[in-house]
Design a protein around this motif. Sequence first.
Motif, PDB file in Angstrom:
ATOM      1  N   GLU A  82       5.361   3.078   8.660  1.00 32.99           N
ATOM      2  CA  GLU A  82       3.947   3.083   8.268  1.00 32.99           C
ATOM      3  C   GLU A  82       3.770   3.820   6.943  1.00 32.99           C
ATOM      4  OE1 GLU A  82       1.581   4.624  11.510  1.00 32.99           O
ATOM      5  OE2 GLU A  82       2.743   3.426  12.948  1.00 32.99           O
ATOM      6  N   TYR A  84       6.164   4.356   4.647  1.00 31.89           N
ATOM      7  CA  TYR A  84       6.845   3.609   3.591  1.00 31.89           C
ATOM      8  C   TYR A  84       5.970   2.463   3.091  1.00 31.89           C
ATOM      9  CZ  TYR A  84      10.981   6.090   5.314  1.00 31.89           C
ATOM     10  OH  TYR A  84      11.868   7.043   5.718  1.00 31.89           O
ATOM     11  N   ARG A  85       5.320   1.771   4.012  1.00 31.30           N
ATOM     12  CA  ARG A  85       4.441   0.666   3.609  1.00 31.30           C
ATOM     13  C   ARG A  85       3.251   1.190   2.810  1.00 31.30           C
ATOM     14  NH1 ARG A  85       4.981  -2.874   9.144  1.00 31.30           N
ATOM     15  NH2 ARG A  85       6.706  -4.170   8.404  1.00 31.30           N
ATOM     16  N   HIS A  88       4.476   2.112  -0.619  1.00 31.38           N
ATOM     17  CA  HIS A  88       5.201   1.046  -1.321  1.00 31.38           C
ATOM     18  C   HIS A  88       6.648   1.435  -1.619  1.00 31.38           C
ATOM     19  CE1 HIS A  88       1.406  -1.038  -1.625  1.00 31.38           C
ATOM     20  NE2 HIS A  88       0.878   0.071  -2.097  1.00 31.38           N
TER      21      HIS A  88
END
Length: 110
Positions: A82, A84-85, A88
């Motif tokens: 979560e 990392y998303r 980016h």
Amino acid sequence: MTEQRDSAAGPGADFVSRVIDVVDSIPAGMVMSYGDVAAAVGSRAARAVGQVMARYGHDLPWWRVIRSSGEPPLCHEQRALEHYRDEHTPLLWRDDGDYRINLRQARYPG
């Protein structure tokens, strides 16, 4: 951060403070391995960095400290994903659906 440093009194407190400082300095979307953090504080003690993260990491960007293989912190893969998303962070996906961080792009300093 002061509270964490104050609670880390005793032998090794300087190591703890330096690890905390390094982890705090990792920019969003970037990562360091446990060994990278150890090297940044003048040590080879990657496992000791892991112990610091286990004890003090809850108030730090813990997902930015990863295994040398590029895999996220053990047992925190889904929560880390979560972050990392949101940040980016460059990821590499495997056919089985697992992922790891693209160290060529995301290693700090790189």
